[in-house]
Design a protein around this motif. Sequence first.
Motif, PDB file in Angstrom:
ATOM      1  N   LEU A 199     -59.860   6.437  58.733  1.00 25.47           N
ATOM      2  CA  LEU A 199     -58.768   5.490  58.961  1.00 25.47           C
ATOM      3  C   LEU A 199     -58.690   4.421  57.878  1.00 25.47           C
ATOM      4  CD1 LEU A 199     -56.558   4.786  61.113  1.00 25.47           C
ATOM      5  CD2 LEU A 199     -58.231   3.172  62.071  1.00 25.47           C
ATOM      6  N   TYR A 200     -57.478   4.217  57.368  1.00 22.39           N
ATOM      7  CA  TYR A 200     -57.154   3.151  56.417  1.00 22.39           C
ATOM      8  C   TYR A 200     -56.024   2.301  56.993  1.00 22.39           C
ATOM      9  CZ  TYR A 200     -59.866   5.145  52.547  1.00 22.39           C
ATOM     10  OH  TYR A 200     -60.882   5.593  51.740  1.00 22.39           O
ATOM     11  N   ALA A 201     -55.847   1.094  56.445  1.00 21.65           N
ATOM     12  CA  ALA A 201     -54.725   0.228  56.824  1.00 21.65           C
ATOM     13  C   ALA A 201     -54.276  -0.563  55.606  1.00 21.65           C
ATOM     14  CB  ALA A 201     -55.124  -0.718  57.949  1.00 21.65           C
ATOM     15  N   ARG A 202     -53.023  -0.978  55.603  1.00 21.31           N
ATOM     16  CA  ARG A 202     -52.531  -1.849  54.536  1.00 21.31           C
ATOM     17  C   ARG A 202     -52.964  -3.285  54.822  1.00 21.31           C
ATOM     18  NH1 ARG A 202     -48.776   0.697  51.125  1.00 21.31           N
ATOM     19  NH2 ARG A 202     -47.513   2.348  52.079  1.00 21.31           N
ATOM     20  N   ASP A 203     -53.400  -3.982  53.771  1.00 19.61           N
ATOM     21  CA  ASP A 203     -53.751  -5.386  53.935  1.00 19.61           C
ATOM     22  C   ASP A 203     -52.506  -6.254  53.781  1.00 19.61           C
ATOM     23  OD1 ASP A 203     -53.202  -5.593  51.207  1.00 19.61           O
ATOM     24  OD2 ASP A 203     -55.297  -5.842  50.603  1.00 19.61           O
ATOM     25  N   ALA A 204     -52.678  -7.561  53.742  1.00 20.28           N
ATOM     26  CA  ALA A 204     -51.547  -8.487  53.670  1.00 20.28           C
ATOM     27  C   ALA A 204     -50.733  -8.314  52.390  1.00 20.28           C
ATOM     28  CB  ALA A 204     -52.052  -9.922  53.778  1.00 20.28           C
ATOM     29  N   LYS A 205     -51.343  -7.762  51.342  1.00 21.11           N
ATOM     30  CA  LYS A 205     -50.643  -7.515  50.081  1.00 21.11           C
ATOM     31  C   LYS A 205     -50.070  -6.102  49.988  1.00 21.11           C
ATOM     32  CE  LYS A 205     -53.482 -10.834  47.492  1.00 21.11           C
ATOM     33  NZ  LYS A 205     -54.426 -11.002  46.349  1.00 21.11           N
ATOM     34  N   GLY A 206     -50.205  -5.334  51.055  1.00 20.45           N
ATOM     35  CA  GLY A 206     -49.658  -3.985  51.061  1.00 20.45           C
ATOM     36  C   GLY A 206     -50.569  -2.938  50.454  1.00 20.45           C
ATOM     37  N   GLN A 207     -51.819  -3.306  50.147  1.00 24.13           N
ATOM     38  CA  GLN A 207     -52.762  -2.358  49.552  1.00 24.13           C
ATOM     39  C   GLN A 207     -53.529  -1.618  50.651  1.00 24.13           C
ATOM     40  OE1 GLN A 207     -52.802  -1.960  46.074  1.00 24.13           O
ATOM     41  NE2 GLN A 207     -51.042  -3.299  46.375  1.00 24.13           N
ATOM     42  N   TRP A 208     -53.771  -0.323  50.419  1.00 22.59           N
ATOM     43  CA  TRP A 208     -54.544   0.450  51.380  1.00 22.59           C
ATOM     44  C   TRP A 208     -56.022   0.079  51.279  1.00 22.59           C
ATOM     45  CZ3 TRP A 208     -52.237   2.704  55.196  1.00 22.59           C
ATOM     46  CH2 TRP A 208     -50.948   3.246  55.035  1.00 22.59           C
ATOM     47  N   LYS A 209     -56.636  -0.183  52.434  1.00 25.35           N
ATOM     48  CA  LYS A 209     -58.068  -0.460  52.486  1.00 25.35           C
ATOM     49  C   LYS A 209     -58.699   0.311  53.644  1.00 25.35           C
ATOM     50  CE  LYS A 209     -58.358  -4.952  50.201  1.00 25.35           C
ATOM     51  NZ  LYS A 209     -58.734  -6.385  50.347  1.00 25.35           N
ATOM     52  N   TRP A 210     -59.948   0.711  53.414  1.00 22.79           N
ATOM     53  CA  TRP A 210     -60.657   1.492  54.425  1.00 22.79           C
ATOM     54  C   TRP A 210     -60.947   0.666  55.665  1.00 22.79           C
ATOM     55  CZ3 TRP A 210     -65.788   1.354  56.425  1.00 22.79           C
ATOM     56  CH2 TRP A 210     -66.151   2.500  57.164  1.00 22.79           C
ATOM     57  N   VAL A 211     -60.919   1.338  56.834  1.00 23.36           N
ATOM     58  CA  VAL A 211     -61.195   0.675  58.111  1.00 23.36           C
ATOM     59  C   VAL A 211     -62.413   1.291  58.801  1.00 23.36           C
ATOM     60  CG1 VAL A 211     -60.274   0.121  60.407  1.00 23.36           C
ATOM     61  CG2 VAL A 211     -58.770   0.024  58.407  1.00 23.36           C
ATOM     62  N   THR A 212     -62.380   2.623  59.060  1.00 21.58           N
ATOM     63  CA  THR A 212     -63.471   3.283  59.780  1.00 21.58           C
ATOM     64  C   THR A 212     -63.310   4.790  59.704  1.00 21.58           C
ATOM     65  OG1 THR A 212     -64.699   3.311  61.880  1.00 21.58           O
ATOM     66  CG2 THR A 212     -62.298   3.339  62.025  1.00 21.58           C
ATOM     67  N   CYS A 213     -64.363   5.504  60.075  1.00 24.50           N
ATOM     68  CA  CYS A 213     -64.326   6.969  60.109  1.00 24.50           C
ATOM     69  C   CYS A 213     -65.118   7.443  61.325  1.00 24.50           C
ATOM     70  CB  CYS A 213     -64.940   7.544  58.826  1.00 24.50           C
ATOM     71  SG  CYS A 213     -64.849   9.351  58.700  1.00 24.50           S
ATOM     72  N   THR A 214     -64.636   8.493  61.983  1.00 26.47           N
ATOM     73  CA  THR A 214     -65.373   9.037  63.121  1.00 26.47           C
ATOM     74  C   THR A 214     -66.632   9.757  62.633  1.00 26.47           C
ATOM     75  OG1 THR A 214     -64.101  11.101  63.073  1.00 26.47           O
ATOM     76  CG2 THR A 214     -63.289   9.343  64.512  1.00 26.47           C
ATOM     77  N   LYS A 215     -67.578   9.930  63.563  1.00 23.56           N
ATOM     78  CA  LYS A 215     -68.841  10.636  63.280  1.00 23.56           C
ATOM     79  C   LYS A 215     -68.972  11.771  64.292  1.00 23.56           C
ATOM     80  CE  LYS A 215     -70.881   6.290  61.687  1.00 23.56           C
ATOM     81  NZ  LYS A 215     -69.641   5.513  61.919  1.00 23.56           N
ATOM     82  N   PRO A 216     -68.309  12.891  64.042  1.00 21.05           N
ATOM     83  CA  PRO A 216     -68.252  13.959  65.046  1.00 21.05           C
ATOM     84  C   PRO A 216     -69.632  14.532  65.379  1.00 21.05           C
ATOM     85  CG  PRO A 216     -66.591  14.283  63.348  1.00 21.05           C
ATOM     86  CD  PRO A 216     -67.503  13.214  62.854  1.00 21.05           C
ATOM     87  N   ALA A 217     -69.869  14.736  66.681  1.00 20.19           N
ATOM     88  CA  ALA A 217     -71.095  15.371  67.144  1.00 20.19           C
ATOM     89  C   ALA A 217     -70.798  16.633  67.949  1.00 20.19           C
ATOM     90  CB  ALA A 217     -71.905  14.391  67.993  1.00 20.19           C
ATOM     91  N   SER A 218     -69.516  16.912  68.175  1.00 16.07           N
ATOM     92  CA  SER A 218     -69.101  18.119  68.894  1.00 16.07           C
ATOM     93  C   SER A 218     -67.672  18.452  68.477  1.00 16.07           C
ATOM     94  CB  SER A 218     -69.172  17.905  70.407  1.00 16.07           C
ATOM     95  OG  SER A 218     -68.205  16.955  70.813  1.00 16.07           O
ATOM     96  N   GLN A 219     -67.194  19.613  68.923  1.00 13.22           N
ATOM     97  CA  GLN A 219     -65.836  20.027  68.538  1.00 13.22           C
ATOM     98  C   GLN A 219     -64.759  19.171  69.188  1.00 13.22           C
ATOM     99  OE1 GLN A 219     -66.816  24.558  68.808  1.00 13.22           O
ATOM    100  NE2 GLN A 219     -64.801  24.414  67.881  1.00 13.22           N
ATOM    101  N   HIS A 220     -65.065  18.576  70.314  1.00 12.62           N
ATOM    102  CA  HIS A 220     -64.122  17.632  70.933  1.00 12.62           C
ATOM    103  C   HIS A 220     -64.578  16.221  70.603  1.00 12.62           C
ATOM    104  CE1 HIS A 220     -61.226  15.875  73.670  1.00 12.62           C
ATOM    105  NE2 HIS A 220     -62.207  15.138  74.181  1.00 12.62           N
ATOM    106  N   VAL A 221     -63.695  15.464  70.002  1.00 12.46           N
ATOM    107  CA  VAL A 221     -64.002  14.083  69.626  1.00 12.46           C
ATOM    108  C   VAL A 221     -63.061  13.160  70.383  1.00 12.46           C
ATOM    109  CG1 VAL A 221     -64.144  12.418  67.736  1.00 12.46           C
ATOM    110  CG2 VAL A 221     -64.714  14.823  67.316  1.00 12.46           C
ATOM    111  N   GLU A 222     -63.633  12.211  71.086  1.00 13.06           N
ATOM    112  CA  GLU A 222     -62.842  11.155  71.727  1.00 13.06           C
ATOM    113  C   GLU A 222     -63.593   9.856  71.486  1.00 13.06           C
ATOM    114  OE1 GLU A 222     -61.188   9.852  76.144  1.00 13.06           O
ATOM    115  OE2 GLU A 222     -61.239  11.982  75.583  1.00 13.06           O
ATOM    116  N   ALA A 223     -62.967   8.922  70.786  1.00 14.69           N
ATOM    117  CA  ALA A 223     -63.714   7.744  70.352  1.00 14.69           C
ATOM    118  C   ALA A 223     -62.826   6.527  70.204  1.00 14.69           C
ATOM    119  CB  ALA A 223     -64.391   8.032  69.011  1.00 14.69           C
ATOM    120  N   VAL A 224     -63.448   5.372  70.374  1.00 12.48           N
ATOM    121  CA  VAL A 224     -62.841   4.120  69.941  1.00 12.48           C
ATOM    122  C   VAL A 224     -63.102   4.037  68.436  1.00 12.48           C
ATOM    123  CG1 VAL A 224     -62.888   1.611  70.110  1.00 12.48           C
ATOM    124  CG2 VAL A 224     -63.254   3.015  72.166  1.00 12.48           C
TER     125      VAL A 224
END
Length: 378
Positions: free
Chosen positions: A130-155
Amino acid sequence: MKPAILLALFVSTSLIAQTAAPKAPTAAPATKVKPKGPTVPADAQWNDVTAWGVEGRGWGDQERKRWYDRLPAKAEKTVTPAVWGLSRDSAGMMVRFKTDAKAIYCRYDLSKANLAMPAMPATGVSGLDLYARDAKGQWKWVTCTKPASQHVEAVMISDLTPGEHEFAAYLPLYNGIDKLEIGVPAGAKFEGLVPRKKPIVFYGTSITHGANASRPGMVHTAILGRHLDHPVINIGFSGNGKMDAAVGDLINELDAAVIVIDCLPNMGPAEVTAKCVPLVKQLRSKHTTTPIILVEDRRFTNSWITPAKAKFHDDNHAALKGAYEQLKADKVGNLHYIGGDALYGTDAEGSNDASHGTDLGFLRQAEIFEPVLRAALK
């Protein structure tokens, strides 16, 4: 053997056999393992991504075997079985959306049980990045899931800065997706953003496919998409980017802004000489003015001490340069060229297996590609 010796052996063996094995520790009463981290609330508002679409999924509404396949179903009959199988990975796909939510959830099903590879973690093979635009409109990284099974459900992330933000989530590189939903807290605003037109099309090998990025957003194709703020289609096929005419036919159906051909890591000099010129002319038959960029293969990061590898790269580069010069002599215009000597840098630190990029190698590669792509896009 004397009777006395036999008797001694028998007694000794009997004593050993009668020695009690250590008792296994008594099992503790079974307890439920609580999931780590925050859990998705029961009243979460879920949004199926197919309702508005992903970037990196070309060929419009043509029939698919699976919605998140990179190639349309008809390609199974024209490309090689290896290319077809690899095309079912979701590499390069990216979903955009806007929300004022204080938290982002995800729920997805992976098509393959293999979540990681020896030189590539599950976050890159199977993660949602996951990425998001900052206040200047630039893309910045936010987070990434850490899959442990074929079904992923996460905050994915919580406690976000108040206000509406634009997000982009990159799909897994070496796994496929059966279903993907983005969730937000009940009552939050949510808007799926439709895919942008005129993508940059990258045709290549396992490096284009994304090996060995730690997460999907760190492949050079994704980095370039953010830096140029431009949609991208990734048709890299691990071990099978070979300038195939069948793939050229498929590219000719796309309305591309730029076409990047980066197949040399899977080819030898003779193949490059035989296939490069025909492929470019095939693409020119439909894309009469679209910029086409030819890319030399990166050098193995240990080729400085392995002469045979160094010579292979020398010969491959010479073959591509020869094809490029022939195309120019044949009046094929709007061609661009990227050298391979420093794609991972020159300090031998850009790969973890000599061949494929780490995040550092991909970032360095993107920095070399970027000015060429900017000039081509003008």
